[in-house]
Design a protein around this motif. Sequence first.
Motif, mmCIF file in Angstrom:
data_model
loop_
_atom_site.group_PDB
_atom_site.id
_atom_site.type_symbol
_atom_site.label_atom_id
_atom_site.label_comp_id
_atom_site.label_asym_id
_atom_site.label_seq_id
_atom_site.Cartn_x
_atom_site.Cartn_y
_atom_site.Cartn_z
ATOM 1 N N VAL A 88 0.914 -1.158 -0.152
ATOM 2 C CA VAL A 88 -0.124 0.021 -0.072
ATOM 3 C C VAL A 88 0.808 1.258 0.051
ATOM 4 C CG1 VAL A 88 -1.700 1.421 1.416
ATOM 5 C CG2 VAL A 88 -2.035 -0.982 1.173
ATOM 6 N N GLU A 89 2.022 1.350 0.822
ATOM 7 C CA GLU A 89 2.941 2.364 0.657
ATOM 8 C C GLU A 89 3.617 2.599 -0.391
ATOM 9 O OE1 GLU A 89 1.537 1.016 5.008
ATOM 10 O OE2 GLU A 89 2.558 -0.064 3.016
ATOM 11 N N GLU A 90 3.938 1.443 -0.965
ATOM 12 C CA GLU A 90 4.609 1.586 -2.355
ATOM 13 C C GLU A 90 3.712 2.312 -3.375
ATOM 14 O OE1 GLU A 90 7.082 -1.470 -4.137
ATOM 15 O OE2 GLU A 90 5.607 -1.742 -5.606
ATOM 16 N N VAL A 91 2.527 1.833 -3.398
ATOM 17 C CA VAL A 91 1.556 2.223 -4.417
ATOM 18 C C VAL A 91 1.436 3.985 -4.303
ATOM 19 C CG1 VAL A 91 -0.825 2.367 -5.504
ATOM 20 C CG2 VAL A 91 0.478 0.279 -4.903
ATOM 21 N N ASP A 92 1.177 4.146 -2.787
ATOM 22 C CA ASP A 92 0.665 5.509 -2.620
ATOM 23 C C ASP A 92 2.054 6.435 -2.856
ATOM 24 O OD1 ASP A 92 -0.495 7.799 -1.233
ATOM 25 O OD2 ASP A 92 1.060 7.449 0.440
ATOM 26 N N TYR A 93 3.304 5.967 -2.672
ATOM 27 C CA TYR A 93 4.315 6.758 -3.057
ATOM 28 C C TYR A 93 4.512 6.976 -4.458
ATOM 29 C CZ TYR A 93 9.497 7.059 -4.391
ATOM 30 O OH TYR A 93 10.472 7.501 -4.908
ATOM 31 N N LEU A 94 4.321 5.915 -5.326
ATOM 32 C CA LEU A 94 4.502 5.756 -6.715
ATOM 33 C C LEU A 94 3.240 6.744 -7.289
ATOM 34 C CD1 LEU A 94 5.110 1.999 -7.509
ATOM 35 C CD2 LEU A 94 6.669 3.957 -7.871
ATOM 36 N N CYS A 95 2.179 6.971 -6.875
ATOM 37 C CA CYS A 95 1.090 7.827 -7.112
ATOM 38 C C CYS A 95 1.504 9.181 -6.813
ATOM 39 C CB CYS A 95 -0.194 7.396 -6.495
ATOM 40 S SG CYS A 95 -0.891 5.893 -7.221
ATOM 41 N N ARG A 96 1.990 9.502 -5.756
ATOM 42 C CA ARG A 96 2.349 10.865 -5.656
ATOM 43 C C ARG A 96 3.617 11.248 -6.508
ATOM 44 N NH1 ARG A 96 4.552 10.872 -1.108
ATOM 45 N NH2 ARG A 96 4.042 8.873 -0.228
ATOM 46 N N LYS A 97 4.512 10.210 -6.837
ATOM 47 C CA LYS A 97 5.934 10.750 -7.543
ATOM 48 C C LYS A 97 5.428 10.683 -8.869
ATOM 49 C CE LYS A 97 10.431 9.555 -8.272
ATOM 50 N NZ LYS A 97 11.714 8.696 -7.894
ATOM 51 N N PHE A 98 4.802 9.901 -9.483
ATOM 52 C CA PHE A 98 4.650 9.889 -10.965
ATOM 53 C C PHE A 98 3.130 10.287 -11.394
ATOM 54 C CE2 PHE A 98 7.917 6.580 -10.167
ATOM 55 C CZ PHE A 98 8.806 6.936 -10.806
ATOM 56 N N GLY A 99 2.209 10.636 -10.518
ATOM 57 C CA GLY A 99 1.004 10.713 -10.957
ATOM 58 C C GLY A 99 0.007 9.567 -11.220
ATOM 59 N N GLU A 100 -1.176 9.418 -10.806
ATOM 60 C CA GLU A 100 -2.034 8.327 -11.194
ATOM 61 C C GLU A 100 -2.400 7.922 -12.553
ATOM 62 O OE1 GLU A 100 -5.787 8.829 -8.898
ATOM 63 O OE2 GLU A 100 -4.651 9.172 -6.705
ATOM 64 N N ASP A 101 -2.145 8.611 -13.317
ATOM 65 C CA ASP A 101 -2.087 8.438 -14.931
ATOM 66 C C ASP A 101 -1.203 7.484 -15.599
ATOM 67 O OD1 ASP A 101 -0.455 10.483 -14.833
ATOM 68 O OD2 ASP A 101 -1.298 11.549 -16.520
ATOM 69 N N LEU A 102 0.004 7.301 -14.549
ATOM 70 C CA LEU A 102 1.017 6.496 -15.074
ATOM 71 C C LEU A 102 0.449 5.191 -15.547
ATOM 72 C CD1 LEU A 102 4.209 6.592 -15.388
ATOM 73 C CD2 LEU A 102 4.328 5.014 -13.182
#
Length: 302
Positions: free
Chosen positions: A214-228
């Motif tokens: 969960v923490e990994e996905v949250d970090y990736l969403c914030r870093k790259f944007g949810e449209d990645l």
Amino acid sequence: MPKLIVICGATATGKSGLALELAMRLDSAIISADSRQVYREFDIGTAKPSKTEQALVPHYLIDICEPRETMTVADYQDAARVLIEGKASTHLLVGGTGLYIKAITRGMKIPRVAPNYELRSHLESIRESVGQIQLYGMLEQVDPEAAAKIHPHDIVRTLRALEVYYITGVPISQQQGENPPDYPILQLGLDCDRAYLTQRIAQRTEKMVKDGFVEEVDYLCRKFGEDLPLLNTLGYQEIRQYLAGEVDLEKAKELTALHTRQFAKRQQTWFRANPQIEWFDVENGNLFEQVWQRIEPFIQNV
């Protein structure tokens, strides 16, 4: 001349663990055949080997792309060939991406045409305007041989065939084919009873969450944007739904397990169509030694 041992099968069948043991006995490296493990920072959700595991045995074709980059099958094929053909030793090719494995073992001829998003967008707008059947009709006109192998409702392959034609001026059917490598290849597949695989998938899903998925996905969403695009792939999409408040965590885990089972079924269908794969049951308590008994004569035969 190099030799290649392929360890393949559906997700959660234990390919990585078996390969690690084999690599240590063979004093060999592991070449990943996983289309998501090539991307940096996508770790837990792709079941990427841990840093400890990677320290035990060299792993290649892991963490070689940024998440915003695109790794094509042709790119992968080029990189894997350099590793395999560059050293006269036994190599382990391990993973569940069937197209990656086929690209190496069958020597697929792949058009070196990178995705052209402007052209794809244009073709998509045509499809939305006139319909998929009419777009497929365009393909029938410029490349009837490719069209004969593509289902009229297969949007992805229709678009790709048109993309290749309009970029190169040469039909994709004339750029495809096979040129199998001349080095020996042994293909071994891992399989198990569906109920047992369902259990393994559920256990792995739970472990991923406990390990910080969960923490990994949250970090990736914030870093790259949810449209990645990578965040719309298996596991990441379901956890992203949880983070958006669309489902609770238990539902997200349930959906992840369900979609993983569906994906595993498609993998099994793909690999079972290959008569060159020799199958081993992962529920066998003596799996490693059984596999080794098959590998030993292969590596000793000059």
